[in-house]
Scaffold this motif. Structure first.
Motif, PDB file in Angstrom:
ATOM      1  N   GLY A 150       0.781  -1.225   0.000  1.00  0.00           N
ATOM      2  CA  GLY A 150       0.000   0.000   0.000  1.00  0.00           C
ATOM      3  C   GLY A 150       0.814   1.276   0.000  1.00  0.00           C
ATOM      4  O   GLY A 150       0.248   2.367   0.131  1.00  0.00           O
ATOM      5  N   ALA A 151       2.136   1.184  -0.176  1.00  0.00           N
ATOM      6  CA  ALA A 151       2.986   2.375  -0.200  1.00  0.00           C
ATOM      7  C   ALA A 151       2.790   3.156  -1.496  1.00  0.00           C
ATOM      8  O   ALA A 151       2.512   2.574  -2.546  1.00  0.00           O
ATOM      9  CB  ALA A 151       4.446   1.974  -0.051  1.00  0.00           C
ATOM     10  N   LEU A 152       2.950   4.466  -1.422  1.00  0.00           N
ATOM     11  CA  LEU A 152       2.958   5.329  -2.605  1.00  0.00           C
ATOM     12  C   LEU A 152       4.357   5.928  -2.704  1.00  0.00           C
ATOM     13  O   LEU A 152       4.744   6.763  -1.884  1.00  0.00           O
ATOM     14  CB  LEU A 152       1.925   6.444  -2.500  1.00  0.00           C
ATOM     15  N   ILE A 153       5.118   5.474  -3.694  1.00  0.00           N
ATOM     16  CA  ILE A 153       6.542   5.792  -3.790  1.00  0.00           C
ATOM     17  C   ILE A 153       6.842   6.475  -5.115  1.00  0.00           C
ATOM     18  O   ILE A 153       6.417   6.010  -6.174  1.00  0.00           O
ATOM     19  CB  ILE A 153       7.388   4.513  -3.665  1.00  0.00           C
ATOM     20  N   GLY A 154       7.573   7.564  -5.059  1.00  0.00           N
ATOM     21  CA  GLY A 154       8.053   8.233  -6.249  1.00  0.00           C
ATOM     22  C   GLY A 154       9.524   7.951  -6.459  1.00  0.00           C
ATOM     23  O   GLY A 154      10.278   7.773  -5.501  1.00  0.00           O
ATOM     24  N   ILE A 155       9.930   7.912  -7.710  1.00  0.00           N
ATOM     25  CA  ILE A 155      11.337   7.714  -8.070  1.00  0.00           C
ATOM     26  C   ILE A 155      11.761   8.897  -8.931  1.00  0.00           C
ATOM     27  O   ILE A 155      11.186   9.141  -9.986  1.00  0.00           O
ATOM     28  CB  ILE A 155      11.544   6.402  -8.845  1.00  0.00           C
ATOM     29  N   ARG A 156      12.752   9.637  -8.472  1.00  0.00           N
ATOM     30  CA  ARG A 156      13.225  10.797  -9.207  1.00  0.00           C
ATOM     31  C   ARG A 156      14.724  10.688  -9.449  1.00  0.00           C
ATOM     32  O   ARG A 156      15.408   9.863  -8.845  1.00  0.00           O
ATOM     33  CB  ARG A 156      12.918  12.080  -8.438  1.00  0.00           C
ATOM     34  N   GLY A 157      15.231  11.544 -10.316  1.00  0.00           N
ATOM     35  CA  GLY A 157      16.657  11.562 -10.636  1.00  0.00           C
ATOM     36  C   GLY A 157      16.860  12.076 -12.037  1.00  0.00           C
ATOM     37  O   GLY A 157      15.897  12.218 -12.811  1.00  0.00           O
ATOM     38  N   PRO A 158      18.083  12.363 -12.416  1.00  0.00           N
ATOM     39  CA  PRO A 158      18.353  12.890 -13.760  1.00  0.00           C
ATOM     40  C   PRO A 158      18.071  11.852 -14.839  1.00  0.00           C
ATOM     41  O   PRO A 158      18.006  10.647 -14.575  1.00  0.00           O
ATOM     42  CB  PRO A 158      19.841  13.247 -13.694  1.00  0.00           C
TER      43      PRO A 158
END
Length: 226
Positions: free
Chosen positions: A30-38
């Motif tokens: 049930g986690a809401l996870i974002g992945i960011r980076g160049p």
């Protein structure tokens, strides 16, 4: 059903080159996870590893299932049962209606599974505000097309939703509306959402943010960080 995630010593290689290394990572169901980076940092590679679309080494467990130990056909079956994938370029059939696109997975299921998929597709389209009628998606705006793509991902009632830049093709107003709809749907249904994005408006609505640079997780912030 949403599943917890447990990763250890994950590595993705292309010949002699290492594309991704994640030593240890876990997340609750049930986690809401974002992945960011160049750009080129390994974000999409990570998402593809999470979905079992590419070969990898180490351990990558959704619940009790280690995707890395499965053969390609096993990973395909796991995706079909547990995952909904949302792509930046929609991947819709322009000549089909929203309902036909959103319910497409039913064509690949046994007969008795098709009506529930069609019904969930219709429900998701309605909740996302997709216009009804006989228009084909070829005449839809970018925001409308992305809503159809989300409804398609939701139609099989997957516990896991994986999204690759879901707002990148949209203008700001359409993107913000989509973010509201997507996060509300995911939270209401208790699903896990993992989204690669450069969009700070989307990342701000998620619970945890991973930063990937040069194929490694260099940042991990948020209330659900493990």
């Amino acid at each position: 059903m949403a599943l917890p995630l447990k990763i250890s010593d994950l590595e993705v290689r292309a010949g002699a080159r290492t594309l991704l290394q994640v030593a240890d990572l876990s997340a609750p169901a049930g986690a809401l996870i974002g992945i960011r980076g160049p750009s080129g940092a390994g974000k999409s590679t990570f998402l593809h590893a999470l979905s079992g679309l590419i070969e990898a080494r180490g351990r990558l467990c959704w619940g009790e299932v280690d995707l890395i130990r499965l053969r390609p056909e096993g990973r395909t079956a796991f995706r079909a049962k547990n995952m909904g994938l949302i792509f930046q370029d929609f991947l819709l059939f322009d000549e089909l209606s929203p309902q036909a696109n959103a319910g497409l997975a039913g064509l690949f299921r046994v007969r008795h599974d098709r009506p529930p998929i069609s019904a969930r597709a219709a429900e998701a389209l309605a909740r996302l505000g997709v216009p009804e009628g006989r228009r084909t998606v070829g005449s839809f705006s970018g925001g409308e097309r992305q809503r159809v793509a989300i409804a398609r991902a939701m139609a099989t009632d997957p516990g896991l939703l994986l999204a690759d830049e879901p707002t990148a093709s949209l203008d700001r107003r359409a993107a913000d509306t989509l973010i509201d709809d997507l996060t509300s749907l995911v939270r209401a249904s208790g699903k896990t959402l993992i989204a690669v994005s450069h969009d700070p408006h989307l990342l701000d609505r998620l619970d945890r943010i991973l930063t990937i640079e040069d194929g490694r997780v260099t940042g991990d912030t948020g209330a659900q960080a493990a």
